[in-house]
Structures are given as C-alpha cells and as structure tokens.
Scaffold this active site. Structure first.
Site, PDB file in Angstrom:
ATOM      1  N   GLY A   1      32.379  37.345  34.253  1.00 30.54           N
ATOM      2  CA  GLY A   1      33.721  37.006  33.820  1.00 30.54           C
ATOM      3  C   GLY A   1      34.705  37.196  34.962  1.00 30.54           C
TER       4      GLY A   1
ATOM      5  N   ALA B   1      34.290  46.985  40.695  1.00 34.13           N
ATOM      6  CA  ALA B   1      34.342  47.198  42.144  1.00 34.13           C
ATOM      7  C   ALA B   1      35.542  48.081  42.452  1.00 34.13           C
ATOM      8  CB  ALA B   1      34.455  45.865  42.868  1.00 34.13           C
TER       9      ALA B   1
ATOM     10  N   CYS C   1      41.688  37.872  41.565  1.00 33.35           N
ATOM     11  CA  CYS C   1      41.736  37.968  40.104  1.00 33.35           C
ATOM     12  C   CYS C   1      42.856  37.120  39.506  1.00 33.35           C
ATOM     13  CB  CYS C   1      41.865  39.425  39.670  1.00 33.35           C
ATOM     14  SG  CYS C   1      40.536  40.470  40.300  1.00 33.35           S
TER      15      CYS C   1
END
Length: 181
Positions: A39, A131, A147
């Site tokens: 995702g 992460a 992102c």
C-alpha cells in the site's frame, strides 16, 4: 529488518510522476526504481533506514482480522523506539499514515516525517511494514514526492533530530517494541 541499497519504491497508489529527477541522474547515483504491491505511494529506502517486513497472519493474533490493530501496533512500536533513542516527540498526525515530529516554532521547523508505513493484506496475512529513518541521506527524499506529500512536509531522521546514528541499537529497540505490541 534490513537496510536496503538505495531504491525508490512505488507502491500501489504511487506514480512515476512522484520521481522528481530524471532516470539518468538516479542511475548515476546508484538509485534503482521498483514497483511494489504494498500500500501507499512513493518512498525511498536505503542505508541508514531500518525497513521492517513482518509477515503476520492476523487470524492468529489476539485481535483477529483487524488491520487497524496491526497499523496501530507498527505506529506505536516506532514511536516507542524513537523515544528510547532520544526522540520523545514522535507521534501520529493528521497528515497521513506514518510517524511524525511536530513543528517547532522555537526552532522554525515544520512537521517532519521520520517513518513511513505501507502494508499489503491478502487473506488476512499482512506483508510489508515500516521504514524508520535513523540516519539515511535525506537528500534522497527531496528527489521524490514522498508518500504523496508536498515538500512543505519534509522527511527527517533520528540523526537530524538528536545525532543518533546507531542503526543496530535502534534496530534492537524496534524489534523489542514490535515483539511487545
């Protein structure tokens, strides 16, 4: 848990247009680009960043079939590990999934992201994870729209916040925090 070689990862909601530099530049810098079934959008992974890949059958957890619990557990473990290494202000924010450091008017810094989370769920088995930026080259995040967020919300790291760059020690802490989730 590992440190990747320099790579830009495009998740299932990402796009090559999230990469702000040309492929030749990335190649010269030794940065590869891969598509991922996780995702999320586009992110960078590399040395100095702890990337976790838990594989967990949510049907066998105490909360059974609750992806929200898994995501909350990842967030909480990262926040706890960051605090154990001197960054106690890490938190969740409305900007989106991940772990953030709130803006500091005193220091003149905006909200900063120190950890990304991207998961894939298939038949209640979750893959991929998170992460945590311990001491990566933060310039790499300037080469992408990380992102899906604008440059107004930059990436940061434990090192940028307090000088911590002991990836192994942070990794041990994070493993302990994940195990107790």
């Amino acid at each position: 848990m590992l440190e990747h070689e320099p790579v830009i990862s495009i998740g299932n909601k990402g796009d090559v247009h999230d990469i702000l530099v040309d492929p030749a530049t990335l190649e010269r810098q030794g940065v590869s680009v891969v598509s991922s079934d996780r995702g999320g959008q586009t992110t960078y992974h590399g040395p100095g960043q702890l990337t976790t890949y838990p594989v967990l059958d949510l049907r066998r957890t105490r909360v059974q079939c609750d992806i929200g619990w898994y995501l909350d557990a990842l967030h909480d473990a990262i926040i706890e590990a960051a605090a154990a290494h001197g960054v106690g202000k890490a938190c969740r924010m409305d900007h989106g999934i991940g772990v953030w450091l709130p803006a500091s008017e005193r220091e003149g810094t905006p909200d900063r992201k120190i950890a990304a989370i991207g998961a894939k769920l298939s038949r209640w088995v979750v893959h991929h994870g998170a992460a945590l930026n311990v001491c990566p080259d933060l310039v790499r995040f300037e080469q992408i729209v990380p992102c899906g967020l604008s440059k107004l919300l930059p990436a940061s790291s434990l090192q940028a916040e307090n000088g911590t760059c002991d990836v192994q020690a942070v990794g041990h802490s994070l493993i302990g925090c994940l195990a107790s989730a």
